[in-house]
Design a protein around this motif. Sequence first.
Motif, PDB file in Angstrom:
ATOM      1  N   GLU A   1     -53.464 -41.614 -11.784  1.00 35.94           N
ATOM      2  CA  GLU A   1     -53.357 -41.151 -11.575  1.00 35.94           C
ATOM      3  C   GLU A   1     -54.223 -40.085 -13.343  1.00 35.94           C
ATOM      4  O   GLU A   1     -54.861 -39.836 -13.331  1.00 35.94           O
TER       5      GLU A   1
ATOM      6  N   ILE B   1     -60.042 -35.751  -4.370  1.00 36.17           N
ATOM      7  CA  ILE B   1     -58.811 -34.688  -4.508  1.00 36.17           C
ATOM      8  C   ILE B   1     -57.609 -34.338  -3.741  1.00 36.17           C
ATOM      9  O   ILE B   1     -58.131 -34.833  -2.695  1.00 36.17           O
ATOM     10  N   LEU B   2     -56.700 -34.789  -4.422  1.00 41.05           N
ATOM     11  CA  LEU B   2     -54.935 -35.487  -3.028  1.00 41.05           C
ATOM     12  C   LEU B   2     -54.997 -33.842  -2.774  1.00 41.05           C
ATOM     13  O   LEU B   2     -54.307 -33.925  -1.833  1.00 41.05           O
ATOM     14  N   ASN B   3     -54.695 -33.445  -3.776  1.00 38.69           N
ATOM     15  CA  ASN B   3     -54.054 -31.528  -3.017  1.00 38.69           C
ATOM     16  C   ASN B   3     -54.404 -30.663  -4.483  1.00 38.69           C
ATOM     17  O   ASN B   3     -54.879 -30.752  -5.646  1.00 38.69           O
ATOM     18  N   MET B   4     -54.431 -29.039  -4.002  1.00 38.22           N
ATOM     19  CA  MET B   4     -54.576 -28.328  -5.589  1.00 38.22           C
ATOM     20  C   MET B   4     -53.901 -27.278  -4.630  1.00 38.22           C
ATOM     21  O   MET B   4     -53.568 -26.585  -3.652  1.00 38.22           O
ATOM     22  N   THR B   5     -52.840 -27.433  -5.632  1.00 35.29           N
ATOM     23  CA  THR B   5     -51.975 -25.515  -5.563  1.00 35.29           C
ATOM     24  C   THR B   5     -52.589 -24.616  -5.799  1.00 35.29           C
ATOM     25  O   THR B   5     -54.041 -24.560  -6.068  1.00 35.29           O
ATOM     26  N   GLU B   6     -52.069 -23.810  -4.961  1.00 32.97           N
ATOM     27  CA  GLU B   6     -52.659 -21.981  -4.865  1.00 32.97           C
ATOM     28  C   GLU B   6     -52.355 -21.780  -6.713  1.00 32.97           C
ATOM     29  O   GLU B   6     -53.906 -20.700  -7.314  1.00 32.97           O
TER      30      GLU B   6
ATOM     31  N   ILE C   1     -54.861 -29.258  -9.982  1.00 27.17           N
ATOM     32  CA  ILE C   1     -55.547 -30.721  -9.030  1.00 27.17           C
ATOM     33  C   ILE C   1     -55.053 -32.195  -9.203  1.00 27.17           C
ATOM     34  O   ILE C   1     -54.977 -32.257 -10.331  1.00 27.17           O
ATOM     35  N   THR C   2     -54.309 -32.837  -8.100  1.00 25.70           N
ATOM     36  CA  THR C   2     -53.824 -33.633  -7.890  1.00 25.70           C
ATOM     37  C   THR C   2     -54.867 -34.666  -7.780  1.00 25.70           C
ATOM     38  O   THR C   2     -55.628 -34.345  -6.715  1.00 25.70           O
ATOM     39  N   GLN C   3     -54.992 -35.810  -8.530  1.00 25.16           N
ATOM     40  CA  GLN C   3     -56.052 -36.436  -7.580  1.00 25.16           C
ATOM     41  C   GLN C   3     -55.744 -38.149  -8.220  1.00 25.16           C
ATOM     42  O   GLN C   3     -55.551 -38.241  -9.101  1.00 25.16           O
TER      43      GLN C   3
ATOM     44  N   ILE D   1     -45.602 -37.474   5.737  1.00 28.27           N
ATOM     45  CA  ILE D   1     -45.110 -37.636   4.243  1.00 28.27           C
ATOM     46  C   ILE D   1     -43.338 -38.079   4.377  1.00 28.27           C
ATOM     47  O   ILE D   1     -43.625 -39.362   4.159  1.00 28.27           O
TER      48      ILE D   1
END
Length: 240
Positions: free
Chosen positions: A16, A95-100, A104-106, A182
């Motif tokens: 990461e 990109i694994l996740n994008m919050t409001e 960005i988690t990648q 999860i």
Amino acid sequence: MFVSLCLLNAAFLSNESVANTQDNTACVFIALVLHYSMLASFTWFFIQALHMYLWLIRQNVTITNYMRKITVLGWVCPAPIVVVIVSVGGYEAVILNMTESGKITQMCWITDFYIHYLVNISYYALVFILIVIIAIVQTRNRRAIDGKRKTFRKQLMMVLSLFLLFGLTWSVAFFSYGPMLIPLYYVFTVLNSVQGFFLFLYYYYIHNAAVGHFSDDPESTDFKTSIAHSSINVVENIYN
């Protein structure tokens, strides 16, 4: 196997951070190392299962250049797969996740979803099938050596122990879908975190219960595997 697992963990933990640098070359490199070490770990799972079979079940086994052969098998087999994927540009930041809030988690990994599942699951399934075959052969050979019918419980514990030691928990991650995604990731993380501890216990008991080795020197008097008489029941004893 320990080297490949350490390399896998190191590549994963630093992945990461490398992805966040936005350096494409570094990202491709860490993704390549991560994927290669994962495939190498699967390969070494099979080699360790095969080695256990040769060491504890077969007797007077003569294999020339044994260490050289398994080293080539363990480290070379995954290489063509990684080379093909990197040659087609299959490794990039994903990109694994994008919050409001826009965070960005990648990570650096295989960009194509189908390549990821086709290559990794197929490779894992092949290794797992080979381990299953080895486990079945071991169970049958143990029955022949004992000269009596082993209980179903002992056979089942032997096979399950082999699977848990050599990669069964990876199937939890590969086959995680839908609402169980999860929870199964947590199960996968916990089980794989203690894999090293179980391997430590396993090899501790093995090395104290049996004596056997393979030599690269065909002229050596110790070239054939020597197994003490007391070690013939070691596989049964450690799973009691």
